[in-house]
Motif scaffolding. Sequence first.
Motif, PDB file in Angstrom:
ATOM      1  N   GLY A   1       0.785  -1.226   0.000  1.00 28.70           N
ATOM      2  CA  GLY A   1       0.000   0.000   0.000  1.00 28.70           C
ATOM      3  C   GLY A   1       0.811   1.266   0.000  1.00 28.70           C
ATOM      4  N   LEU A   2       0.851   1.957   1.131  1.00 29.11           N
ATOM      5  CA  LEU A   2       1.372   3.313   1.236  1.00 29.11           C
ATOM      6  C   LEU A   2       2.596   3.377   2.136  1.00 29.11           C
ATOM      7  N   MET A   3       3.650   4.060   1.669  1.00 27.25           N
ATOM      8  CA  MET A   3       4.823   4.393   2.488  1.00 27.25           C
ATOM      9  C   MET A   3       4.823   5.906   2.653  1.00 27.25           C
ATOM     10  N   MET A   4       4.755   6.413   3.872  1.00 26.20           N
ATOM     11  CA  MET A   4       4.651   7.861   4.097  1.00 26.20           C
ATOM     12  C   MET A   4       5.675   8.315   5.126  1.00 26.20           C
ATOM     13  N   GLY A   5       6.523   9.271   4.741  1.00 21.59           N
ATOM     14  CA  GLY A   5       7.547   9.791   5.624  1.00 21.59           C
ATOM     15  C   GLY A   5       6.992  10.721   6.686  1.00 21.59           C
ATOM     16  N   ASP A   6       7.838  11.098   7.630  1.00 25.28           N
ATOM     17  CA  ASP A   6       7.445  11.922   8.770  1.00 25.28           C
ATOM     18  C   ASP A   6       6.797  13.242   8.341  1.00 25.28           C
TER      19      ASP A   6
ATOM     20  N   GLY B   1       0.951   0.845  -3.952  1.00 23.95           N
ATOM     21  CA  GLY B   1       2.383   1.089  -4.021  1.00 23.95           C
ATOM     22  C   GLY B   1       2.759   2.549  -4.168  1.00 23.95           C
ATOM     23  N   THR B   2       2.279   3.400  -3.251  1.00 27.90           N
ATOM     24  CA  THR B   2       2.585   4.830  -3.296  1.00 27.90           C
ATOM     25  C   THR B   2       3.610   5.178  -2.220  1.00 27.90           C
ATOM     26  N   VAL B   3       4.590   6.007  -2.599  1.00 26.60           N
ATOM     27  CA  VAL B   3       5.618   6.479  -1.676  1.00 26.60           C
ATOM     28  C   VAL B   3       5.497   7.988  -1.549  1.00 26.60           C
ATOM     29  N   ILE B   4       5.304   8.453  -0.312  1.00 25.25           N
ATOM     30  CA  ILE B   4       5.218   9.877  -0.013  1.00 25.25           C
ATOM     31  C   ILE B   4       6.425  10.248   0.842  1.00 25.25           C
ATOM     32  N   GLY B   5       7.104  11.315   0.495  1.00 29.05           N
ATOM     33  CA  GLY B   5       8.288  11.725   1.239  1.00 29.05           C
ATOM     34  C   GLY B   5       7.962  12.398   2.556  1.00 29.05           C
ATOM     35  N   VAL B   6       8.899  13.169   3.060  1.00 25.50           N
ATOM     36  CA  VAL B   6       8.788  13.875   4.327  1.00 25.50           C
ATOM     37  C   VAL B   6       8.102  15.225   4.112  1.00 25.50           C
ATOM     38  N   ASN B   7       7.222  15.596   5.031  1.00 24.53           N
ATOM     39  CA  ASN B   7       6.608  16.926   5.041  1.00 24.53           C
ATOM     40  C   ASN B   7       5.887  17.247   3.735  1.00 24.53           C
TER      41      ASN B   7
ATOM     42  N   ASN C   1       2.302   7.929  -7.863  1.00 29.00           N
ATOM     43  CA  ASN C   1       2.706   6.988  -6.810  1.00 29.00           C
ATOM     44  C   ASN C   1       4.121   7.204  -6.286  1.00 29.00           C
ATOM     45  N   PHE C   2       4.733   8.325  -6.631  1.00 28.45           N
ATOM     46  CA  PHE C   2       5.905   8.810  -5.911  1.00 28.45           C
ATOM     47  C   PHE C   2       5.780  10.318  -5.761  1.00 28.45           C
TER      48      PHE C   2
END
Length: 391
Positions: A299-304, A317-323, A334-335
């Motif tokens: 699913g989802l990867m989400m940074g701080d 399969g979505t990646v979200i960075g920080v802030n 998805n990125f």
Amino acid sequence: MNFILFDGPRRNHLLPFTFTRPVSEIRVGILTLRERWEAYLKDSVSSLTEDYLSIKYPVNIKDENIFIDASVLPNDDLLKAVKSLNSGEVLRLGDLTIAYSSDSAKSDDELTSFKIAEFAGEFVQLNNTWDIFDKNPDILQSDFDFITKGRKSQPISETNQLIHPERIFLEEGAKVEFSMLNATDGPIYLGKNSEIWEGSLVRGALALCNNAIIKMGGKLYGATTIGPYSKVCGEVSNSVIFGYSSKGHEGYLGNAVLGEWCNIGADSNNSNLKNNYAKVRLWDYATERFEQTGLQFCGLMMGDHSKTAINTMFNTGTVIGVNSNIYVPGFPRNFVPSFSWGGASGFTAYQPAKAFDAAKVMMARRGVEFNEVEADILTHVFEITKKWRKY
């Protein structure tokens, strides 16, 4: 002997979570990687990490040290092998440097002169971000067995319905009322002063860490970890939340990892399965391309410090960075790089000054100060992630 956890070669594969912490501070199962090593070693450890993180996470180097790859999880056999290292020896499994004994940190080239001790046993390692949720079932079970061995749970209120109560453990101050707890498929662990509110349905494995809350009517299943001071509700499946984050309303979170200080808006959902049932590809910061996870569910990867508005939707399969702040209708790509503001219709850069204002307010609500150290770390992240922002 002085023990130090070093980030190792998997650090960049574990971004965005290691943008803001050493590898050793990743939470999986019940504990962080550092807490787990400290529990096995019965000693404190420090972390050898990136320079910009070292003010918050200082390393303690002495005359005699054992440096351990932080991505490797301890077990009894590995612990014995690590502690038996003499100065000038390196513990390896194939090309992987597990640990070495030295008076100072060494590069791979410098380790070529060390005497090699080959490790023949097995261990768990976090190689990629998706390992955090995918390996969570076995790690959570192992942590539960280790932490609760020889101990007795606090009493569980009779208002609850329990299945396999012998696999349910409440620490001091933990509360649960009028809920259903089913430990058939895995243990259920409630940390100190954690709470499960009325009407919740929990099917283990579950780690509800210190001071975390499952709000009324929560539905959790599939080896899920809710880190300290986090709040969740809605449907959560096989996910890991590091701590201080909120998913406080309805909506689905599955096969996902959230860092700290994230907020998921009401009725936000992530997909964890492609329509054609194909294996999921996920953005890898180390290779700067989408890599095959080998997983059908991801699913989802989400940074701080990242957040979503109400009714936000994420593709498989979505990646979200920080802030980053996701707030417009439709599926964003998805990125999403760090410090992005927008959604499916496009993004702009989320300037640090505005991001810090929000962080100060959010952290103050939990009694935590947003200080200069935090600001410097996030400013550095803003600078090193510019190459992925095209706006």
